[in-house]
Design an enzyme around this catalytic site. Structure first.
Site, PDB file in Angstrom:
ATOM      1  N   ARG A  62       6.376  -0.799  -4.356  1.00  0.00           N
ATOM      2  CA  ARG A  62       5.968  -1.314  -3.053  1.00  0.00           C
ATOM      3  C   ARG A  62       5.078  -2.543  -3.172  1.00  0.00           C
ATOM      4  O   ARG A  62       4.881  -3.263  -2.206  1.00  0.00           O
ATOM      5  CB  ARG A  62       5.209  -0.228  -2.276  1.00  0.00           C
ATOM      6  CG  ARG A  62       6.068   0.901  -1.805  1.00  0.00           C
ATOM      7  CD  ARG A  62       5.222   1.963  -1.156  1.00  0.00           C
ATOM      8  NE  ARG A  62       4.635   1.518   0.080  1.00  0.00           N
ATOM      9  CZ  ARG A  62       5.091   1.829   1.286  1.00  0.00           C
ATOM     10  NH1 ARG A  62       6.126   2.603   1.390  1.00  0.00           N
ATOM     11  NH2 ARG A  62       4.504   1.390   2.368  1.00  0.00           N
TER      12      ARG A  62
ATOM     13  N   CYS B  75       0.813  -1.218   0.000  1.00  0.00           N
ATOM     14  CA  CYS B  75       0.000   0.000   0.000  1.00  0.00           C
ATOM     15  C   CYS B  75       0.853   1.277   0.000  1.00  0.00           C
ATOM     16  O   CYS B  75       1.787   1.403   0.766  1.00  0.00           O
ATOM     17  CB  CYS B  75      -0.924   0.062   1.207  1.00  0.00           C
ATOM     18  SG  CYS B  75      -2.112  -1.240   1.294  1.00  0.00           S
TER      19      CYS B  75
ATOM     20  N   GLU C 153      20.805 -16.254   1.558  1.00  0.00           N
ATOM     21  CA  GLU C 153      20.406 -15.031   0.863  1.00  0.00           C
ATOM     22  C   GLU C 153      20.229 -15.300  -0.640  1.00  0.00           C
ATOM     23  O   GLU C 153      19.270 -14.830  -1.253  1.00  0.00           O
ATOM     24  CB  GLU C 153      21.444 -13.919   1.123  1.00  0.00           C
ATOM     25  CG  GLU C 153      21.252 -12.626   0.362  1.00  0.00           C
ATOM     26  CD  GLU C 153      19.884 -11.954   0.553  1.00  0.00           C
ATOM     27  OE1 GLU C 153      19.107 -12.356   1.427  1.00  0.00           O
ATOM     28  OE2 GLU C 153      19.596 -11.033  -0.232  1.00  0.00           O
TER      29      GLU C 153
ATOM     30  N   TRP D 173      -2.724  -2.942  -1.561  1.00  0.00           N
ATOM     31  CA  TRP D 173      -2.250  -4.337  -1.541  1.00  0.00           C
ATOM     32  C   TRP D 173      -3.242  -5.066  -0.657  1.00  0.00           C
ATOM     33  O   TRP D 173      -3.293  -4.828   0.551  1.00  0.00           O
ATOM     34  CB  TRP D 173      -0.840  -4.380  -0.963  1.00  0.00           C
ATOM     35  CG  TRP D 173      -0.141  -5.687  -1.082  1.00  0.00           C
ATOM     36  CD1 TRP D 173       0.577  -6.147  -2.152  1.00  0.00           C
ATOM     37  CD2 TRP D 173      -0.040  -6.707  -0.075  1.00  0.00           C
ATOM     38  NE1 TRP D 173       1.102  -7.387  -1.874  1.00  0.00           N
ATOM     39  CE2 TRP D 173       0.735  -7.757  -0.608  1.00  0.00           C
ATOM     40  CE3 TRP D 173      -0.539  -6.850   1.220  1.00  0.00           C
ATOM     41  CZ2 TRP D 173       1.023  -8.905   0.099  1.00  0.00           C
ATOM     42  CZ3 TRP D 173      -0.241  -8.001   1.926  1.00  0.00           C
ATOM     43  CH2 TRP D 173       0.531  -9.017   1.362  1.00  0.00           C
TER      44      TRP D 173
ATOM     45  N   HIS E 283      22.245 -35.338   6.544  1.00  0.00           N
ATOM     46  CA  HIS E 283      21.233 -35.583   7.571  1.00  0.00           C
ATOM     47  C   HIS E 283      19.819 -35.465   7.019  1.00  0.00           C
ATOM     48  O   HIS E 283      18.883 -35.284   7.782  1.00  0.00           O
ATOM     49  CB  HIS E 283      21.455 -34.630   8.755  1.00  0.00           C
ATOM     50  CG  HIS E 283      22.806 -34.795   9.348  1.00  0.00           C
ATOM     51  ND1 HIS E 283      23.112 -35.835  10.201  1.00  0.00           N
ATOM     52  CD2 HIS E 283      23.947 -34.101   9.161  1.00  0.00           C
ATOM     53  CE1 HIS E 283      24.399 -35.747  10.532  1.00  0.00           C
ATOM     54  NE2 HIS E 283      24.921 -34.708   9.906  1.00  0.00           N
TER      55      HIS E 283
ATOM     56  N   LYS F  49       7.507  -4.133  -1.099  1.00  0.00           N
ATOM     57  CA  LYS F  49       8.838  -3.674  -0.702  1.00  0.00           C
ATOM     58  C   LYS F  49       8.930  -3.496   0.793  1.00  0.00           C
ATOM     59  O   LYS F  49       9.898  -3.900   1.428  1.00  0.00           O
ATOM     60  CB  LYS F  49       9.169  -2.357  -1.421  1.00  0.00           C
ATOM     61  CG  LYS F  49      10.533  -1.781  -1.062  1.00  0.00           C
ATOM     62  CD  LYS F  49      11.640  -2.685  -1.538  1.00  0.00           C
ATOM     63  CE  LYS F  49      13.013  -2.189  -1.168  1.00  0.00           C
ATOM     64  NZ  LYS F  49      14.034  -3.257  -1.326  1.00  0.00           N
TER      65      LYS F  49
ATOM     66  N   GLU G 197      12.294 -15.385  -4.689  1.00  0.00           N
ATOM     67  CA  GLU G 197      11.550 -14.135  -4.706  1.00  0.00           C
ATOM     68  C   GLU G 197      11.244 -13.639  -6.115  1.00  0.00           C
ATOM     69  O   GLU G 197      10.118 -13.266  -6.406  1.00  0.00           O
ATOM     70  CB  GLU G 197      12.430 -13.100  -3.985  1.00  0.00           C
ATOM     71  CG  GLU G 197      11.737 -12.028  -3.284  1.00  0.00           C
ATOM     72  CD  GLU G 197      12.723 -11.100  -2.581  1.00  0.00           C
ATOM     73  OE1 GLU G 197      13.963 -11.266  -2.681  1.00  0.00           O
ATOM     74  OE2 GLU G 197      12.238 -10.168  -1.939  1.00  0.00           O
TER      75      GLU G 197
ATOM     76  N   LYS H 259      16.714 -14.804  -2.736  1.00  0.00           N
ATOM     77  CA  LYS H 259      16.639 -13.927  -3.909  1.00  0.00           C
ATOM     78  C   LYS H 259      16.046 -14.682  -5.092  1.00  0.00           C
ATOM     79  O   LYS H 259      15.219 -14.165  -5.823  1.00  0.00           O
ATOM     80  CB  LYS H 259      18.059 -13.451  -4.227  1.00  0.00           C
ATOM     81  CG  LYS H 259      18.174 -12.074  -4.777  1.00  0.00           C
ATOM     82  CD  LYS H 259      18.363 -11.001  -3.745  1.00  0.00           C
ATOM     83  CE  LYS H 259      17.264 -10.958  -2.745  1.00  0.00           C
ATOM     84  NZ  LYS H 259      17.521 -10.082  -1.632  1.00  0.00           N
TER      85      LYS H 259
ATOM     86  N   ASN I  30      -3.388   3.169   4.876  1.00  0.00           N
ATOM     87  CA  ASN I  30      -2.437   2.047   4.929  1.00  0.00           C
ATOM     88  C   ASN I  30      -2.522   1.436   6.306  1.00  0.00           C
ATOM     89  O   ASN I  30      -2.652   2.161   7.294  1.00  0.00           O
ATOM     90  CB  ASN I  30      -0.995   2.536   4.729  1.00  0.00           C
ATOM     91  CG  ASN I  30      -0.673   2.790   3.278  1.00  0.00           C
ATOM     92  OD1 ASN I  30      -1.526   2.628   2.416  1.00  0.00           O
ATOM     93  ND2 ASN I  30       0.558   3.183   3.012  1.00  0.00           N
ATOM     94  N   GLY I  31      -2.377   0.110   6.384  1.00  0.00           N
ATOM     95  CA  GLY I  31      -2.403  -0.544   7.686  1.00  0.00           C
ATOM     96  C   GLY I  31      -3.603  -1.464   7.798  1.00  0.00           C
ATOM     97  O   GLY I  31      -4.261  -1.796   6.797  1.00  0.00           O
TER      98      GLY I  31
HETATM   99  O1  M6R Z   1      12.765  -3.079   5.042  1.00  0.00           O
HETATM  100  P1  M6R Z   1      13.276  -4.293   5.723  1.00  0.00           P
HETATM  101  O2  M6R Z   1      14.766  -4.453   5.583  1.00  0.00           O
HETATM  102  O3  M6R Z   1      12.860  -4.405   7.161  1.00  0.00           O
HETATM  103  O4  M6R Z   1      12.613  -5.520   4.961  1.00  0.00           O
HETATM  104  C1  M6R Z   1      12.799  -6.828   5.409  1.00  0.00           C
HETATM  105  C2  M6R Z   1      12.360  -7.833   4.376  1.00  0.00           C
HETATM  106  O5  M6R Z   1      10.998  -7.683   4.101  1.00  0.00           O
HETATM  107  C3  M6R Z   1      13.149  -7.708   3.075  1.00  0.00           C
HETATM  108  O6  M6R Z   1      14.520  -7.815   3.288  1.00  0.00           O
HETATM  109  C4  M6R Z   1      12.709  -8.793   2.077  1.00  0.00           C
HETATM  110  O7  M6R Z   1      13.068 -10.059   2.543  1.00  0.00           O
HETATM  111  C5  M6R Z   1      13.322  -8.494   0.722  1.00  0.00           C
HETATM  112  N1  M6R Z   1      12.293  -8.419  -0.264  1.00  0.00           N
HETATM  113  C6  M6R Z   1      14.293  -9.511   0.270  1.00  0.00           C
HETATM  114  O8  M6R Z   1      14.825  -9.234  -0.974  1.00  0.00           O
END
Ligand code: M6R
Length: 613
Positions: free
Chosen positions: A27, A2, A488, A74, A511, A608, A495, A492, A100-101
């Protein structure tokens, strides 16, 4: 998740609002809408899908109002649809809001309002807000300048949950009212015009001067002024904060996608993160920190709490903090930490990492740590973000705006910042040989150039991505600090390419997970810790024996003929290696996503900044 934009001034509001929404697209959202006021009448236009669909609406060009609110939604309550899109108005169309919220008690409020005769046309929690404001407005007997504000305040007193609300009303057509609680909102100050946004980049091309509004505060905007009130409706003063980010830093600048741009921005982002914190002669320096040896000696545990990629940066931080400071360091996922009564007290230092500084779970975890008496330190990229207003101390990555949903430069700059923080602590504690510290400092200063060097593997990675983009599963393996990078890399890939992927500590393979390895499966190994090379190579050998195809990211000299592809990256102290070894993995997920023809910057279902729980 949002987005909110608002404008009040002399210009036609609708193009400014739509432009702002376009800048908030990153976002994540599923519908969009705007409301403007003209001749005391509120005009609302909304669409399902992309912001640009607003341009196709009949009459959108005829909106002449110079005051307006706008939103990208959203979906939380109710499916993505035009009906559920914001703005929402009350039954008599006197008040329109974007929100928002989440309003947690919306069902109770809906029942209450329904009993009073109000009707609801959407499935959203938001629609109760304009109706509740209307309800309180009707009850006001005093007809003064604060009448609408009092109605908004009374409505907010009934709301449970989180909200950033923007409201326009036909009763005060030259004003806008905003209020926030646990959801981001900033006010941009212009000349004869003012702006509102949930995110600074949306209005950065209009102004660099911002007011930061705190929880339970109200702002009343006119063209020429912004007045602030606390929750007793007493006037309060706010100072203007100037943001250094340039408007172009939030644009693509010739790159196809923000993610690729942000990968390439990493050398500079890290230069900014280092800034003047590593003076040539003398200890590390943080302008905003004043920790002492006595304090650091008194703490018995450090907690690093964060979500997603920021949590992965925390895993690297744990390795560095324990190595240099000899203080036990735990890393936790914010959404877990906040509900499991963690063992923390006045001797605990809690570090919260968040690029946006607005992640709901991370902020809630911080509030909990404070209640339990811990010292709290925020690491964030966004000056004035909610997290910085809660934490005892805040330090900034200064990486510039990160727009792509997939976090890249935020991760590397967080790792660099936490490394400098660990050195700062170690220098105070005198917990490690000065030669080790000196070496690490030199290595940190060389990181930007080494990332530049690493990015040159781009073509090799692109070639590899063409071979694997149709895979269903990809595995990532690493030991020690390399395991954190594997996690990580795997996040990625999931995602933005939607390929199922898992990351494992290489030694854990036997294991259980090795049962999944079959002929032709792709396994990516990260090997940078010199002390663990042989062990890691043995683990990779085990998957090769079972028919896996392998891609190895390494700065070590490995036998070429063992693996299908080796990507050689520059050597660096292994504690800092994630800053380098993550780069080929970022590029890999990027190119796989491109090969699949996906929207790299706006992956499905993701936002985001995750400002709701
Ligand atoms: O804004 P933030 O760093 O708190 O966000 C945390 C996660 O939502 C963020 O890192 C998310 O995992 C990313 N989309 C990963 O690429």
């Amino acid at each position: 998740m949002c987005g909110i934009v608002g404008y009040i001034g002399k210009q036609k509001a609708s193009p400014i609002l739509i432009n702002g929404l376009l800048r908030l697209e990153y976002r994540g959202y599923d519908s969009a809408g705007i409301a403007t006021i003209e001749e005391n009448k509120i005009n609302i236009m909304k669409v399902k899908g992309r912001v640009k669909n607003l341009y196709n609406l009949d009459g959108i060009d005829n909106l002449k109002g110079t005051i307006g609110i706008a939103h990208t939604r959203w979906a939380t309550h109710g499916i993505p649809s035009t009906q559920n899109a914001h703005p929402h108005s009350d039954n008599s169309k006197e008040f329109a809001v974007v929100h928002n919220g989440i309003i947690e008690n919306y069902n109770d409020l809906k029942t209450f309002l329904t009993e009073k005769g109000y009707k609801f046309y959407s499935q959203t929690d938001t629609e109760i807000i304009p109706n509740l404001v209307h309800y309180y407005y009707q009850k006001e007997d005093k007809d003064d300048d604060l009448k609408v504000l009092r109605a908004v305040k009374n409505a907010c007193a009934d709301l449970k949950g989180s909200y950033a609300i923007e409201l326009v009303t036909s009763h005060a057509p030259n004003k806008m009212i905003v209020v926030r609680k646990d959801s981001p909102l900033v006010i941009g100050k212009g000349d004869g015009e003012n702006y509102i946004s949930s995110d600074i980049p949306a209005i950065l091309s209009f102004t660099k001067d911002f007011y930061l509004i705190d929880d339970n505060e109200f702002a009343v905007l006119t063209r020429d002024a912004v007045e602030f009130y606390n929750n007793k409706l007493e006037k309060i003063n706010k100072k203007v904060e100037s943001i250094q980010w340039s408007a172009t830093s939030a644009e693509k600048d010739g790159y196809d996608d923000y993610m690729l741009k942000e990968i390439h921005e990493q050398p500079n982002a890290i230069r900014e993160t280092i800034g003047s914190r590593l003076p040539e002669d003398g200890p590390c320096y943080f302008e905003d920190l004043n920790f002492t040896k006595e304090y650091l000696d008194s703490i018995n545990k450090i907690y690093i709490v964060a979500c997603g990629t920021a949590m992965h940066a925390g895993l690297v931080g744990k390795n560095i903090l324990e190595k240099l400071c000899k203080i036990q360091t735990e890393v936790d996922i914010a959404s877990e930490f906040r509900y499991r009564d963690p063992l923390i007290n006045t001797q605990t230092l809690c570090i919260f990492i968040s690029q946006s500084g607005e992640t709901a779970d991370t902020i809630a975890a911080l509030k909990l740590a404070k209640q339990k008496g811990a010292t709290t330190l925020a690491i964030t990229n966004v000056i004035g973000s909610s997290i910085t207003r809660e934490a005892d101390y805040s330090i900034y990555t200064h990486a510039g705006p990160e727009i792509a949903v997939a976090s890249t430069k935020a991760y590397t700059s967080q790792v660099v910042l936490i490394s400098i923080l660990a050195i700062y602590f170690a220098e105070l504690l005198e917990s490690v040989d000065t030669k080790i510290i000196k070496n690490l400092k030199t290595e940190i200063l060389k990181l930007p150039a080494k990332i530049e060097e690493t990015i040159k593997v781009d073509k090799q990675i692109q070639e590899f991505s063409r071979k694997v983009f149709q895979e269903k599963d990809i595995f990532f393996l690493g030991r020690g600090i390399d395991c954190t990078v594997a996690q990580e890399g795997s996040l990625k890939l999931k995602e933005i390419s939607y390929i199922h992927s898992e990351a494992y500590a290489a030694g854990e393979l036997k294991h259980g997970p090795i049962a999944l390895i079959e002929k032709g499966i792709t396994v990516i190994g990260i090997i940078t810790d010199p002390q663990l090379v042989e062990k890691s190579v043995s683990n990779i050998q085990e998957v090769i024996t079972r028919g896996a195809k392998t891609l190895i990211i390494t700065n070590q000299d490995l036998p070429q003929n063992h693996f299908d592809t080796i990507i050689k990256i520059p050597e660096v102290n292994y504690l800092l290696s994630p800053v380098i070894s993550v780069v080929p993995l970022q590029l890999l997920s990027y190119y796989i996503s491109k090969e699949k023809g996906l929207d790299v910057d706006k992956p499905r279902n993701l936002a985001k900044s995750v400002t709701v729980e």
